[in-house]
Design a protein around this motif. Structure first.
Motif, PDB file in Angstrom:
ATOM      1  N   VAL A 180      -3.099  -2.068 -10.211  1.00  0.00           N
ATOM      2  CA  VAL A 180      -3.939  -2.467  -9.079  1.00  0.00           C
ATOM      3  C   VAL A 180      -5.390  -2.520  -9.528  1.00  0.00           C
ATOM      4  N   PRO A 181      -6.238  -3.324  -8.874  1.00  0.00           N
ATOM      5  CA  PRO A 181      -7.668  -3.338  -9.209  1.00  0.00           C
ATOM      6  C   PRO A 181      -8.303  -1.975  -8.958  1.00  0.00           C
ATOM      7  N   ARG A 182      -9.348  -1.693  -9.701  1.00  0.00           N
ATOM      8  CA  ARG A 182     -10.025  -0.399  -9.544  1.00  0.00           C
ATOM      9  C   ARG A 182     -10.517  -0.207  -8.107  1.00  0.00           C
ATOM     10  N   SER A 183     -11.012  -1.270  -7.479  1.00  0.00           N
ATOM     11  CA  SER A 183     -11.507  -1.149  -6.109  1.00  0.00           C
ATOM     12  C   SER A 183     -10.378  -0.770  -5.153  1.00  0.00           C
ATOM     13  N   SER A 184      -9.199  -1.350  -5.356  1.00  0.00           N
ATOM     14  CA  SER A 184      -8.049  -1.015  -4.511  1.00  0.00           C
ATOM     15  C   SER A 184      -7.602   0.413  -4.749  1.00  0.00           C
ATOM     16  N   ALA A 189       0.828  -1.208   0.000  1.00  0.00           N
ATOM     17  CA  ALA A 189       0.000   0.000   0.000  1.00  0.00           C
ATOM     18  C   ALA A 189       0.861   1.256   0.000  1.00  0.00           C
ATOM     19  N   ALA A 190       1.926   1.247   0.799  1.00  0.00           N
ATOM     20  CA  ALA A 190       2.816   2.405   0.852  1.00  0.00           C
ATOM     21  C   ALA A 190       3.497   2.616  -0.496  1.00  0.00           C
ATOM     22  N   ARG A 207      -9.013   7.248  -1.522  1.00  0.00           N
ATOM     23  CA  ARG A 207      -9.801   7.783  -0.402  1.00  0.00           C
ATOM     24  C   ARG A 207      -8.901   8.051   0.798  1.00  0.00           C
ATOM     25  N   ALA A 208      -7.998   7.131   1.109  1.00  0.00           N
ATOM     26  CA  ALA A 208      -7.091   7.329   2.236  1.00  0.00           C
ATOM     27  C   ALA A 208      -6.184   8.533   2.004  1.00  0.00           C
TER      28      ALA A 208
END
Length: 253
Positions: A35-39, A6-7, A45-46
């Motif tokens: 990365v997947p669209r959901s990810s 994630a980082a 958002r974060a």
């Protein structure tokens, strides 16, 4: 070597957006980051919550916020602003007819960061110490800066248009209510708040712009709520004059 996917994705997104002159669609970001669209949406958002990204809903795209450039040149810019503004704050506070606290604040995404402060004798104790960050839509300094931005820029800073955060009760709850406050600020030439941060305290503020017209800082005064609207207007005119003087200094005039 420890892996932190994630980082790494967040850092790669910052680099990718920094290389583009326009907002980048979510589909493009997901493809280039692998990365997947959901990810991608969860990551965006974060990063928006932390103030690093802004969302352009009409374009379904993302771009870097002003916070990123502020981090890069923040220390030097803040010191320069403080040196230019501190004498103006001292004179502004000394000339006020009531005990006030003078502030210099900069816009950081949807928040303001206070970078200088001058207090008069018997001035109220405020939460806005140097280094404190507060929601821009609740503060006079933040509203002054937001009023100097284009409507689309303001909307990009507030993706949740119908659920604006309130601190103690008063304050706008929707983007429409904020729009009206900003319209009033533009009409007067200075912004105000009364009890939105601390009950019994009010503030006025005006924004200073750089050579490109961007609101780089706001000068504000905080005081115990005054029943006399004319007295508040007088303080508002004073911060507007000080902000204009800072704008002239920034432009080298």
């Amino acid at each position: 070597m420890t892996q932190v996917p994630a980082a790494r994705s967040a850092l790669r997104m910052l680099r990718l957006l920094a290389e583009r002159s326009a907002p980048v669609p979510a589909s493009t970001l997901a493809r280039e980051l692998g990365v997947p669209r959901s990810s991608l949406y969860q990551l965006a958002r974060a990063m928006m919550d932390e103030g690093f990204l802004v969302h352009y809903p009409e374009e379904r795209a993302y771009g870097l916020s002003a916070l990123v450039s502020e981090i890069g040149a923040g220390s030097l810019q803040t010191d320069r602003l403080r040196r230019m503004t501190h004498p103006l704050l001292e004179r502004l506070v000394a000339a006020a007819p009531v005990p006030v606290v003078g502030h210099l604040a900069v816009l950081s995404g949807a928040e303001v960061t206070y970078v200088d402060r001058v207090s008069a004798p018997r001035a109220p104790t405020t939460v806005s110490n140097v280094g404190v960050r507060l929601p821009a839509h609740l503060t006079a300094t933040g509203r002054a800066a937001l009023a100097a931005l284009a409507r689309d820029q303001v909307r990009a800073l507030y993706p949740h248009r119908d659920s604006l955060y309130r601190r103690v009760g008063p304050g706008p709850t929707t983007l429409g209510e904020l729009d009206e406050l900003l319209r009033q600020a533009r009409s007067r030439g200075w912004a105000t708040e009364d009890g939105d941060i601390t009950p019994g305290y009010a503030s006025v503020a005006a924004a200073s712009a750089d050579r490109n017209g961007y609101p780089v800082a706001s000068i504000g005064l905080t005081f115990r709520t005054l029943p006399d609207a004319a007295a508040v207007a007088s303080l508002g005119a004073a911060v507007r004059q000080s902000a204009a003087a800072l704008t002239a200094r920034l432009a080298g005039h």
